[in-house]
Design a protein around this motif. Structure first.
Motif, PDB file in Angstrom:
ATOM      1  N   LYS A 127     -24.142  -0.916 -25.917  1.00  0.00           N
ATOM      2  CA  LYS A 127     -23.988  -0.451 -27.290  1.00  0.00           C
ATOM      3  C   LYS A 127     -23.453  -1.510 -28.246  1.00  0.00           C
ATOM      4  O   LYS A 127     -23.769  -1.503 -29.445  1.00  0.00           O
ATOM      5  CB  LYS A 127     -23.043   0.757 -27.321  1.00  0.00           C
ATOM      6  N   GLU A 164     -19.557  -4.961 -32.837  1.00  0.00           N
ATOM      7  CA  GLU A 164     -20.777  -4.930 -33.655  1.00  0.00           C
ATOM      8  C   GLU A 164     -21.875  -4.177 -32.910  1.00  0.00           C
ATOM      9  O   GLU A 164     -22.247  -4.556 -31.785  1.00  0.00           O
ATOM     10  CB  GLU A 164     -21.223  -6.363 -33.952  1.00  0.00           C
ATOM     11  N   ALA A 165     -22.377  -3.118 -33.535  1.00  0.00           N
ATOM     12  CA  ALA A 165     -23.397  -2.286 -32.878  1.00  0.00           C
ATOM     13  C   ALA A 165     -24.670  -3.111 -32.635  1.00  0.00           C
ATOM     14  O   ALA A 165     -25.133  -3.841 -33.508  1.00  0.00           O
ATOM     15  CB  ALA A 165     -23.714  -1.077 -33.736  1.00  0.00           C
ATOM     16  N   ARG A 166     -25.221  -2.985 -31.429  1.00  0.00           N
ATOM     17  CA  ARG A 166     -26.468  -3.672 -31.092  1.00  0.00           C
ATOM     18  C   ARG A 166     -27.648  -2.776 -31.461  1.00  0.00           C
ATOM     19  O   ARG A 166     -27.606  -1.568 -31.241  1.00  0.00           O
ATOM     20  CB  ARG A 166     -26.508  -4.007 -29.593  1.00  0.00           C
ATOM     21  N   THR A 167     -28.664  -3.377 -31.994  1.00  0.00           N
ATOM     22  CA  THR A 167     -29.836  -2.594 -32.405  1.00  0.00           C
ATOM     23  C   THR A 167     -31.045  -2.941 -31.527  1.00  0.00           C
ATOM     24  O   THR A 167     -31.060  -3.937 -30.824  1.00  0.00           O
ATOM     25  CB  THR A 167     -30.173  -2.902 -33.871  1.00  0.00           C
ATOM     26  N   LYS A 195     -32.812   0.382 -23.971  1.00  0.00           N
ATOM     27  CA  LYS A 195     -31.909   0.886 -25.003  1.00  0.00           C
ATOM     28  C   LYS A 195     -32.101   2.368 -25.297  1.00  0.00           C
ATOM     29  O   LYS A 195     -31.397   2.935 -26.139  1.00  0.00           O
ATOM     30  CB  LYS A 195     -32.115   0.079 -26.290  1.00  0.00           C
ATOM     31  N   ASP A 250     -30.528  -4.904 -21.020  1.00  0.00           N
ATOM     32  CA  ASP A 250     -31.745  -4.572 -21.773  1.00  0.00           C
ATOM     33  C   ASP A 250     -32.970  -4.573 -20.864  1.00  0.00           C
ATOM     34  O   ASP A 250     -33.863  -3.718 -21.006  1.00  0.00           O
ATOM     35  CB  ASP A 250     -31.960  -5.578 -22.902  1.00  0.00           C
TER      36      ASP A 250
END
Length: 502
Positions: A467, A499-502, A344, A339
């Motif tokens: 992701k 689990e999708a990262r936001t 992102k 990050d």
């Protein structure tokens, strides 16, 4: 019944004579050479009864602790020299590289390579060097521009779009297989498949059908006379090899020949065709080169690159995903670095790799604990030589216990713990490669695809981590004990949540 007695006595005499002869040969050989020590073998059987329980490379390390870093192990009547520390491995592969540069010629390797026509099992010489040179040039071409990045990002987009819809834990194997397959297949043939494409699924199943018995070993390699009275396993192996090579080798190669354009080199296959055509246009010296660039040679160079690239990359990726699920605090540090360095809003690129030191260290540590090729690809000696103070006669089979190197307590502090920081320097940057970290081997037979595999694996891992967060299902603990065989080391089947990262 009495008429059968002479025949039975003759058979018994032959068996006793054969055992006595082999025992005598073994004793004479021990007296002639100062062979490495090891567990006491049984005539004809060797140490096979002691190897029925557990993984061989773990057993070899156990014996090395008792007998020393260089040991003799008898697989049936065949003697292996097994090297278990970096000091003796460096002596063999680097200091005396030419002495240990050949490959064994066994019944199964001769079938697999159609008589040693490939790079992996080809004998050390002109033909082998030529194909490595051509392949190295193709790799450099592939790493130029955005070839590798585009292949990886395209394959990742397909996999990510599927995984993001999964609300339950899934076995990542199918998705990793597809991801790695499309990257390597695109490099070799310039094509890609959909994740449920029947041809992709067939190729992966056929690949497993060939490599599983090949890695497990076959009786025909222990007792070569059995090739004339082959087992069911060997007959199926031979048939499966013929079918797979025709499908992923000869058919694809001939399709490329029909559409070849020297001004538009599309992939690795075109690089091979171009090299042969250029050699055909040269003088007499070029004609000698042409003789080593026959269709069968080029097809086996192709299949080598494809199969070796797919298997090692998918095993490594499955391992690192499992390690991330097992160690969420380490995964959190990877997420933080990605990050911070990449953000992102765009996918990771090869240019980001030098600034993603912790991510790289995590991958290296995963490759250490989850050694994809535990015993490497076996070597044989080109002459009478020595290693670690012991004699290694010409033609001896030599195994490099890479798993032992990666778990050596003298080389690694707390070798069974996952500690990425061991690869970093005081500034948090990637430090010099530890000498006992050897996933790509070394010397004359160092992995041909290392220059592509390292950036490929890093980009795949960094992109997945950007992701997703990977987690074990509630109440389930990760099983980090390895599975596989002599040639392959991969994790036991497992399920994780993406689990999708936001």
């Amino acid at each position: 019944m009495l008429t059968l007695l002479p025949s039975l006595l003759t058979l018994k005499s032959v068996i006793i004579g054969a055992v006595a002869g082999l025992l005598g040969y073994w004793l004479i050989r021990r007296m002639k050479y100062k062979l490495p020590p090891g567990p006491l073998p049984i005539p004809l059987i060797g140490n096979l009864l002691q190897l029925t329980d557990g993984l061989w490379y773990e057993k070899f390390l156990e014996w090395a602790k008792k007998h020393g870093p260089v040991i003799s192990v008898y697989v049936g009547p065949q003697r292996w020299t097994v090297l278990n520390t970096i000091e003796v491995v460096h002596e063999a592969l680097v200091t005396k590289g030419n002495d240990f540069a050949n490959r064994p010629k066994t019944v199964s390797t001769e079938v697999f390579s159609e008589g040693g026509k490939d790079i992996a099992f080809g004998q050390f010489g002109l033909c082998w060097r030529l194909h490595r040179k051509i392949s190295s040039n193709a790799f450099r071409h592939y790493l130029m521009g955005e070839h590798l990045e585009n292949r990886i990002h395209n394959a990742l987009n397909v996999v990510s779009n599927v995984l993001i819809t999964k609300k339950e834990a899934v076995d990542p194997k199918k998705y990793v297989d597809f991801l790695v397959f499309n990257i390597i297949w695109g490099f070799c043939y310039g094509e890609s498949y959909h994740i449920d494409d029947p041809e992709f699924l067939w190729i992966m199943e056929a690949n497993e059908a060939v490599l599983t018995p090949f890695g497990d070993g076959m009786w025909e390699d222990v007792v070569p006379l059995l090739q004339y009275f082959p087992t069911k396993t060997f007959r199926k192996f031979k048939k499966d090899v013929d079918v797979l090579w025709r499908k992923i080798g000869y058919e694809k190669f001939r399709e490329h020949e029909k559409t070849f354009n020297p001004d538009n080199i599309r992939d690795f296959t075109d690089c091979l065709i171009k090299a042969r055509k250029e050699a055909e246009e040269e003088d007499e010296e070029g004609q000698e080169v042409v003789s080593n660039l026959t269709e069968i040679h080029l097809v086996h160079t192709l299949t080598d690159i494809f199969i070796a690239g797919v298997d090692t990359s998918r095993f490594t990726t499955n391992w690192v995903l499992l390690h991330m699920a097992a160690f969420p605090e380490i995964q959190a540090k990877v997420h933080e670095e990605i990050d911070r360095v990449v953000g992102k809003d765009r996918p990771p690129q090869l240019a980001d790799r030098p600034r993603l030191s912790y991510t790289e260290a995590v991958l290296h540590e995963s490759m250490r604990l989850g050694t994809a090729v535990p015993l490497g690809v076996f070597h044989t000696t080109t002459c009478n030589t020595t290693v670690g103070g012991f004699d290694v006669p010409k033609g001896s089979l030599v195994a490099i216990n890479q798993w032992a190197l990666h778990h050596d307590p003298d080389a690694w502090e707390e070798p069974n713990r996952f500690i990425p920081e061991r690869f970093l320097n005081e500034d948090g940057k990637l430090g010099p490669k530890p000498t006992s970290w050897l996933p790509f081997s070394a010397g004359r037979r160092v992995c041909l695809g290392e220059s592509v595999a390292k950036p490929e694996l890093h980009l795949v891992f960094a992109s997945l981590m950007q992701k997703f967060e990977v987690r074990m299902p509630s109440g389930i603990h990760a099983d980090l004990t390895p599975s596989g065989n002599c040639l392959s080391g991969f994790p036991k089947p497992y399920n994780v949540l993406f689990e999708a990262r936001t």
